[in-house]
Design a protein around this motif. Structure first.
Motif, PDB file in Angstrom:
ATOM      1  N   TYR A  49      30.297 -17.343   5.694  1.00 42.25           N
ATOM      2  CA  TYR A  49      31.686 -17.692   5.417  1.00 42.25           C
ATOM      3  C   TYR A  49      31.882 -18.193   3.991  1.00 42.25           C
ATOM      4  O   TYR A  49      33.013 -18.207   3.486  1.00 42.25           O
ATOM      5  CB  TYR A  49      32.167 -18.745   6.414  1.00 42.25           C
ATOM      6  N   ALA A  50      30.801 -18.576   3.334  1.00 45.95           N
ATOM      7  CA  ALA A  50      30.902 -19.032   1.938  1.00 45.95           C
ATOM      8  C   ALA A  50      30.761 -17.882   0.941  1.00 45.95           C
ATOM      9  O   ALA A  50      30.862 -18.091  -0.269  1.00 45.95           O
ATOM     10  CB  ALA A  50      29.833 -20.085   1.661  1.00 45.95           C
ATOM     11  N   ASP A  51      30.538 -16.668   1.435  1.00 45.58           N
ATOM     12  CA  ASP A  51      30.358 -15.494   0.569  1.00 45.58           C
ATOM     13  C   ASP A  51      31.728 -14.874   0.287  1.00 45.58           C
ATOM     14  O   ASP A  51      32.229 -14.058   1.066  1.00 45.58           O
ATOM     15  CB  ASP A  51      29.427 -14.488   1.249  1.00 45.58           C
ATOM     16  N   ASP A  52      32.328 -15.251  -0.834  1.00 43.37           N
ATOM     17  CA  ASP A  52      33.674 -14.774  -1.152  1.00 43.37           C
ATOM     18  C   ASP A  52      33.732 -13.267  -1.312  1.00 43.37           C
ATOM     19  O   ASP A  52      34.733 -12.632  -0.948  1.00 43.37           O
ATOM     20  CB  ASP A  52      34.186 -15.445  -2.435  1.00 43.37           C
ATOM     21  N   ASP A  53      32.688 -12.670  -1.863  1.00 39.88           N
ATOM     22  CA  ASP A  53      32.682 -11.213  -2.047  1.00 39.88           C
ATOM     23  C   ASP A  53      32.670 -10.495  -0.699  1.00 39.88           C
ATOM     24  O   ASP A  53      33.383  -9.493  -0.505  1.00 39.88           O
ATOM     25  CB  ASP A  53      31.473 -10.783  -2.879  1.00 39.88           C
ATOM     26  N   ALA A  54      31.868 -10.998   0.228  1.00 36.41           N
ATOM     27  CA  ALA A  54      31.818 -10.384   1.553  1.00 36.41           C
ATOM     28  C   ALA A  54      33.148 -10.538   2.274  1.00 36.41           C
ATOM     29  O   ALA A  54      33.625  -9.605   2.937  1.00 36.41           O
ATOM     30  CB  ALA A  54      30.694 -11.010   2.375  1.00 36.41           C
ATOM     31  N   LEU A  55      33.780 -11.705   2.131  1.00 41.17           N
ATOM     32  CA  LEU A  55      35.078 -11.921   2.756  1.00 41.17           C
ATOM     33  C   LEU A  55      36.141 -11.016   2.145  1.00 41.17           C
ATOM     34  O   LEU A  55      36.991 -10.471   2.858  1.00 41.17           O
ATOM     35  CB  LEU A  55      35.495 -13.382   2.615  1.00 41.17           C
ATOM     36  N   ALA A  56      36.099 -10.845   0.820  1.00 42.97           N
ATOM     37  CA  ALA A  56      37.072  -9.980   0.154  1.00 42.97           C
ATOM     38  C   ALA A  56      36.920  -8.536   0.614  1.00 42.97           C
ATOM     39  O   ALA A  56      37.920  -7.845   0.878  1.00 42.97           O
ATOM     40  CB  ALA A  56      36.907 -10.081  -1.362  1.00 42.97           C
ATOM     41  N   ALA A  76      37.234 -20.428   3.907  1.00 44.31           N
ATOM     42  CA  ALA A  76      37.069 -18.997   4.156  1.00 44.31           C
ATOM     43  C   ALA A  76      38.414 -18.356   4.478  1.00 44.31           C
ATOM     44  O   ALA A  76      38.732 -17.259   3.992  1.00 44.31           O
ATOM     45  CB  ALA A  76      36.085 -18.775   5.300  1.00 44.31           C
ATOM     46  N   ALA A  77      39.214 -19.031   5.296  1.00 41.05           N
ATOM     47  CA  ALA A  77      40.550 -18.525   5.591  1.00 41.05           C
ATOM     48  C   ALA A  77      41.409 -18.497   4.332  1.00 41.05           C
ATOM     49  O   ALA A  77      42.193 -17.559   4.108  1.00 41.05           O
ATOM     50  CB  ALA A  77      41.208 -19.394   6.664  1.00 41.05           C
ATOM     51  N   GLN A  78      41.256 -19.529   3.488  1.00 41.29           N
ATOM     52  CA  GLN A  78      42.015 -19.568   2.238  1.00 41.29           C
ATOM     53  C   GLN A  78      41.623 -18.406   1.328  1.00 41.29           C
ATOM     54  O   GLN A  78      42.482 -17.785   0.688  1.00 41.29           O
ATOM     55  CB  GLN A  78      41.776 -20.899   1.524  1.00 41.29           C
ATOM     56  N   THR A  79      40.341 -18.096   1.289  1.00 42.49           N
ATOM     57  CA  THR A  79      39.877 -16.970   0.475  1.00 42.49           C
ATOM     58  C   THR A  79      40.534 -15.675   0.922  1.00 42.49           C
ATOM     59  O   THR A  79      40.931 -14.840   0.096  1.00 42.49           O
ATOM     60  CB  THR A  79      38.339 -16.844   0.576  1.00 42.49           C
TER      61      THR A  79
END
Length: 378
Positions: A49-56, A76-79
């Motif tokens: 959940y801390a991986d911004d690239d994966a979330l994007a 993570a939700a904010q991202t």
């Protein structure tokens, strides 16, 4: 056809997917483990959940995003909000993740709550115990659920033991002391708010817990119209203050006819599982309707319902399904002590018929102790 992304791949995500298929929705799931049970029903991305690239990358493949448990990091939700519409919004998630923020919001909105105090040091704990009295409960502000992260202080002599148990977490997840409530029953209101602000709620549900984990839920709870209206008013205030979109649960203590707010769950909720068979529109379908911007469905009940939680191991399905009105839900999880592995809902047309069905289920499954408190109030 809209694609819904779900952060968290447990049984709640699984039931959302099952409810969304008839609506023509597609789903993808993001979880930190490869064996998340909803992965059997939808494509599963495994990541942090801390991986911004994966979330994007995950968000780029969805039209809307939601989550299936409240310990998904609010960040993570904010991202995800930079890439897609997220509901409920990250603020609602953040408030519900912090017991102090949550209780403070209840108080600001005029929703009665038990006494509480923020705790940062052992000296503060000693002072707060003296002020609130005993018994009381020391809890972590974050990450506790199903009775975890709690220590009951029965007398002032327990303060040192409580600090030994939880004090190390004061600087990480924070602590809160809550006054003990001598309540007569536990209730919950499960409600939904749409993108357009429309608010609906299911009838109040009565709940029984064992060791901090939900054991059984009965709907409708036997309450008068005034109490039902009060509970819905509290839930509506909360939803509007948070500009909430989706389903949530407000857990309540009934103490001498006064409803005290315990906590909010910013998601579909265990005590609302009965709505799958017991309501015109389930909590899962209405959550999806809200998130994707469809009109909300009726929350009217179909008869009477009782949900029974299965923890650790699934009972015998054949014996259970021989009981008239029984509906079976196996989450496809490996057995583990204390783990929620499934549930069943009995749905019949009268309270007397429900009591009879519960007796049959208790005898057939060896679950007399689990059904007994429900039968006692029918």
């Amino acid at each position: 056809m809209s694609t819904v992304g779900i952060l968290g791949g447990g049984q709640l995500a699984r039931m959302l997917i099952l409810a969304g298929a008839p609506l023509g929705l597609r789903f993808v799931v993001f979880d930190t483990v490869a064996d998340a049970c909803s992965g059997a029903l939808a494509p599963l991305t495994v990541g942090h959940y801390a991986d911004d690239d994966a979330l994007a990358a995950f968000a780029d493949g969805v039209d809307v995003a939601t989550f299936d448990f409240e310990n998904v990091p609010a960040q993570a939700a904010q991202t995800l909000t930079a890439h897609t519409f997220v509901a409920p919004n990250p603020r609602a998630l953040a408030v519900a993740q912090d017991r102090l923020s949550e209780k403070s919001l209840f108080r600001e909105l005029g929703i009665p709550v038990p006494p509480f105090a923020a705790i940062d040091t052992q000296a503060q704990l000693q002072a707060a115990v003296a002020e609130l009295g005993t018994p009381c409960i020391l809890k972590t502000r974050r990450l506790g659920y199903d009775g975890k992260g709690q220590f009951r202080i029965k007398t002032p002599a327990d303060v040192d033991a409580a600090w030994v148990a939880l004090g190390a977490q004061a600087d990480t997840v924070g602590l809160i002391l809550e006054g003990f409530v001598a309540f007569q029953r536990e209730l919950s209101v499960v409600a939904v708010r749409g993108r357009d602000g429309e608010f609906r709620a299911w009838p109040l549900t009565r709940n029984w817990h064992v060791d901090g984990v939900l054991s059984a839920s009965l709907a409708p709870a036997q309450v008068d119209a005034a109490m039902q209206a009060t509970a819905l008013s509290h839930a509506r205030k909360l939803a509007e203050a948070l500009d909430y979109v989706g389903v949530f649960a407000l857990e309540l203590f009934d103490r001498d006819g006064v409803l005290l707010a315990n906590e909010m769950a910013p998601r579909v909720h265990n005590s609302g599982h009965w709505t799958i068979e017991g309501s015109e529109t389930s909590q899962f379908e209405n959550h999806l309707r809200a998130v994707v911007g469809l009109p909300l469905g009726s929350t009217a009940m179909r008869g009477h319902a009782c949900m029974l939680n299965w923890l650790g191991d699934m009972p015998d399905a054949a014996a259970a399904l021989a009981v008239e009105g029984m509906h079976w839900h196996d989450y496809g999880k490996q057995s583990r002590a204390g783990r929620k592995v499934g549930h069943a809902t009995l749905r019949v047309d009268s309270s007397a018929a429900l009591a009879d069905a519960l007796r049959q289920a208790g005898e057939a499954l060896g679950r007399q102790a689990q059904v007994a408190p429900v039968i006692a109030v029918l």
